[in-house]
Design an enzyme around this catalytic site. Structure first.
Site, PDB file in Angstrom:
ATOM      1  N   THR A 100       0.820  -1.209   0.000  1.00  0.00           N
ATOM      2  CA  THR A 100       0.000   0.000   0.000  1.00  0.00           C
ATOM      3  C   THR A 100       0.855   1.261   0.000  1.00  0.00           C
ATOM      4  O   THR A 100       1.858   1.335   0.702  1.00  0.00           O
ATOM      5  CB  THR A 100      -0.895  -0.017   1.251  1.00  0.00           C
ATOM      6  OG1 THR A 100      -1.711  -1.177   1.182  1.00  0.00           O
ATOM      7  CG2 THR A 100      -1.768   1.215   1.348  1.00  0.00           C
ATOM      8  N   ARG A 128     -13.334  -9.134  -2.526  1.00  0.00           N
ATOM      9  CA  ARG A 128     -13.165  -8.425  -1.256  1.00  0.00           C
ATOM     10  C   ARG A 128     -12.664  -6.990  -1.513  1.00  0.00           C
ATOM     11  O   ARG A 128     -11.786  -6.754  -2.323  1.00  0.00           O
ATOM     12  CB  ARG A 128     -12.155  -9.187  -0.398  1.00  0.00           C
ATOM     13  CG  ARG A 128     -11.802  -8.534   0.934  1.00  0.00           C
ATOM     14  CD  ARG A 128     -10.464  -7.842   0.871  1.00  0.00           C
ATOM     15  NE  ARG A 128     -10.021  -7.404   2.198  1.00  0.00           N
ATOM     16  CZ  ARG A 128      -9.013  -6.567   2.388  1.00  0.00           C
ATOM     17  NH1 ARG A 128      -8.336  -6.086   1.360  1.00  0.00           N
ATOM     18  NH2 ARG A 128      -8.659  -6.198   3.605  1.00  0.00           N
ATOM     19  N   VAL A 129     -13.251  -6.031  -0.820  1.00  0.00           N
ATOM     20  CA  VAL A 129     -12.776  -4.641  -0.879  1.00  0.00           C
ATOM     21  C   VAL A 129     -12.272  -4.271   0.506  1.00  0.00           C
ATOM     22  O   VAL A 129     -12.937  -4.558   1.506  1.00  0.00           O
ATOM     23  CB  VAL A 129     -13.907  -3.681  -1.318  1.00  0.00           C
ATOM     24  CG1 VAL A 129     -13.452  -2.227  -1.253  1.00  0.00           C
ATOM     25  CG2 VAL A 129     -14.364  -4.017  -2.739  1.00  0.00           C
ATOM     26  N   GLY A 130     -11.111  -3.654   0.554  1.00  0.00           N
ATOM     27  CA  GLY A 130     -10.538  -3.247   1.841  1.00  0.00           C
ATOM     28  C   GLY A 130     -10.916  -1.819   2.196  1.00  0.00           C
ATOM     29  O   GLY A 130     -11.875  -1.251   1.672  1.00  0.00           O
ATOM     30  N   THR A 151      -2.926   2.109   6.441  1.00  0.00           N
ATOM     31  CA  THR A 151      -2.521   0.825   5.875  1.00  0.00           C
ATOM     32  C   THR A 151      -2.643  -0.230   6.960  1.00  0.00           C
ATOM     33  O   THR A 151      -2.380   0.057   8.128  1.00  0.00           O
ATOM     34  CB  THR A 151      -1.092   0.885   5.322  1.00  0.00           C
ATOM     35  OG1 THR A 151      -0.775  -0.387   4.744  1.00  0.00           O
ATOM     36  CG2 THR A 151      -0.058   1.218   6.384  1.00  0.00           C
ATOM     37  N   GLY A 152      -3.046  -1.419   6.583  1.00  0.00           N
ATOM     38  CA  GLY A 152      -3.172  -2.465   7.589  1.00  0.00           C
ATOM     39  C   GLY A 152      -4.356  -3.365   7.312  1.00  0.00           C
ATOM     40  O   GLY A 152      -4.871  -3.401   6.196  1.00  0.00           O
ATOM     41  N   THR A 153      -4.785  -4.078   8.340  1.00  0.00           N
ATOM     42  CA  THR A 153      -5.893  -5.028   8.228  1.00  0.00           C
ATOM     43  C   THR A 153      -7.164  -4.269   7.867  1.00  0.00           C
ATOM     44  O   THR A 153      -7.861  -3.733   8.734  1.00  0.00           O
ATOM     45  CB  THR A 153      -6.112  -5.725   9.593  1.00  0.00           C
ATOM     46  OG1 THR A 153      -4.836  -5.951  10.202  1.00  0.00           O
ATOM     47  CG2 THR A 153      -6.850  -7.019   9.439  1.00  0.00           C
TER      48      THR A 153
HETATM   49  N1  ASP Z   1      -5.338  -1.870   3.989  1.00  0.00           N
HETATM   50  C1  ASP Z   1      -5.121  -2.719   2.847  1.00  0.00           C
HETATM   51  C2  ASP Z   1      -6.319  -3.626   2.682  1.00  0.00           C
HETATM   52  O1  ASP Z   1      -6.875  -4.064   3.669  1.00  0.00           O
HETATM   53  C3  ASP Z   1      -3.889  -3.560   2.916  1.00  0.00           C
HETATM   54  C4  ASP Z   1      -2.619  -2.851   3.302  1.00  0.00           C
HETATM   55  O2  ASP Z   1      -2.636  -1.703   3.692  1.00  0.00           O
HETATM   56  O3  ASP Z   1      -1.533  -3.469   3.226  1.00  0.00           O
HETATM   57  O4  ASP Z   1      -6.649  -3.955   1.576  1.00  0.00           O
END
Ligand code: ASP
Length: 235
Positions: A100, A128-130, A151-153
Site C-alpha cells: 500500500t 473483497r474490498v478493503g 494501511t493495515g488489516t
Molecule cells: N489496507 C489494505 C487492505 O486491507 C492492505 C494494506 O494496507 O496493506 O486492503
C-alpha cells in the site's frame, strides 16, 4: 480526497487501470459519483483517457511467491508483518516491499489532501474490498482537522472508521493529532486485533506516523527540510 471541498473519488476491484490513483482523481474531478467498482470503474477510466494494461502487468515473481506462501499457510497476510515476507533474515526485507502507498499533504494555503492506493491484502478472497477506497476508513481529508491515509488489516480499519475517527476526535473531542491517532491505532484498531498504521498531517503541519505492526515504510518532509525515512519502530 480534497480537504478543502470534501470532494473525493475512488475505484475498487480493478485490474487493468495502470494507475488506479489517477482514476480515483478523475472520479473526484469529473464524475458526480464517489466510488466506482469493477467493470464500471475500468470503463470510466478508459473514457477518461487513462492507460489500460493487461492484468499481468501487475504480476511479479515476488508477489507470486508471497501468494504461494500465504496459500500454503492458509492465511491472509499484510506486507507490514514478517509473515508476508520471504525466508530472508530480515522480516521486512526492504527489497520486497510492494504494498500500500499512501500520501498526505498540506499546502501553503492550508489545504489538506490524502490519497491511498493498494493491491489489498495477500490471499484475500475474490471480490473483497478493503479500507483504502472507502472514504473515512482508509483515507480522509478535511481542512478543519487532518489528512489521513491508512494501511493495515482493512476490515478493522473499516469497522473502526479509522481515518474519519482521527478527524472526529480532533473536531468533537478537542484531541491533538498525536492523541487522536494514538487512540485509533494503539487502542481501537489494536482492540479489534487489527495490524497496521497510518500517516497523518494536521492543519498546523504536525506530522505523525503511528503503527502497531512490525514495521511501516514511511517518510516525510517539510519544504526546504531534510527528508526523514524509517521502517522499524525504533528507527
Ligand atoms: N489496507 C489494505 C487492505 O486491507 C492492505 C494494506 O494496507 O496493506 O486492503
Amino acid at each position: 480526497m480534497d480537504g478543502r471541498t470534501l470532494d473525493v473519488g475512488a475505484v475498487a476491484g480493478v485490474s487493468h487501470i495502470r494507475n488506479p490513483i489517477l482514476a480515483a482523481r478523475k472520479v473526484m474531478e469529473n464524475s458526480p459519483h464517489v466510488l466506482f467498482i469493477g467493470a464500471g470503474a475500468e470503463a470510466f477510466a478508459a473514457e477518461q483517457g487513462l492507460e489500460r494494461v493487461a492484468a499481468d502487468y501487475f504480476s511479479t515473481p515476488e508477489r507470486w511467491e508471497q501468494l504461494q506462501r500465504a496459500l500454503s499457510s492458509q492465511q491472509m497476510v499484510l506486507d507490514h508483518d514478517g509473515a508476508a515476507q520471504s525466508h530472508s533474515d530480515d522480516p521486512l526485507d526492504p527489497d520486497r516491499k510492494f504494498g500500500t502507498v499512501g500520501a498526505v499533504a498540506l499546502d501553503l494555503q492550508g489545504n489538506l489532501a490524502a490519497a491511498t492506493s493498494t493491491g489489498g491484502m495477500t490471499n484475500k478472497q475474490v471480490g473483497r474490498v478493503g479500507d483504502s477506497p472507502l472514504v473515512g476508513a482508509g483515507c480522509y481529508a478535511n481542512n478543519a482537522t487532518v489528512a489521513v491515509s491508512c494501511t493495515g488489516t482493512g476490515e478493522v480499519f473499516i469497522r473502526t472508521l479509522a481515518a474519519y475517527d482521527v478527524s472526529a476526535q480532533m473536531e468533537y473531542g478537542g484531541r491533538s493529532l498525536q492523541q487522536a491517532t494514538a487512540n485509533v491505532i494503539h487502542d481501537k484498531v489494536q482492540e479489534l486485533e487489527g495490524s497496521g498504521g497510518l500517516i497523518a498531517i494536521d492543519s498546523h503541519g504536525n506530522v505523525v506516523l503511528p503503527f502497531n505492526s512490525e514495521g511501516m515504510y514511511r517518510g516525510f518532509a517539510y519544504v526546504g527540510g531534510e527528508v526523514e525515512v524509517a521502517i522499524y519502530r525504533d528507527s
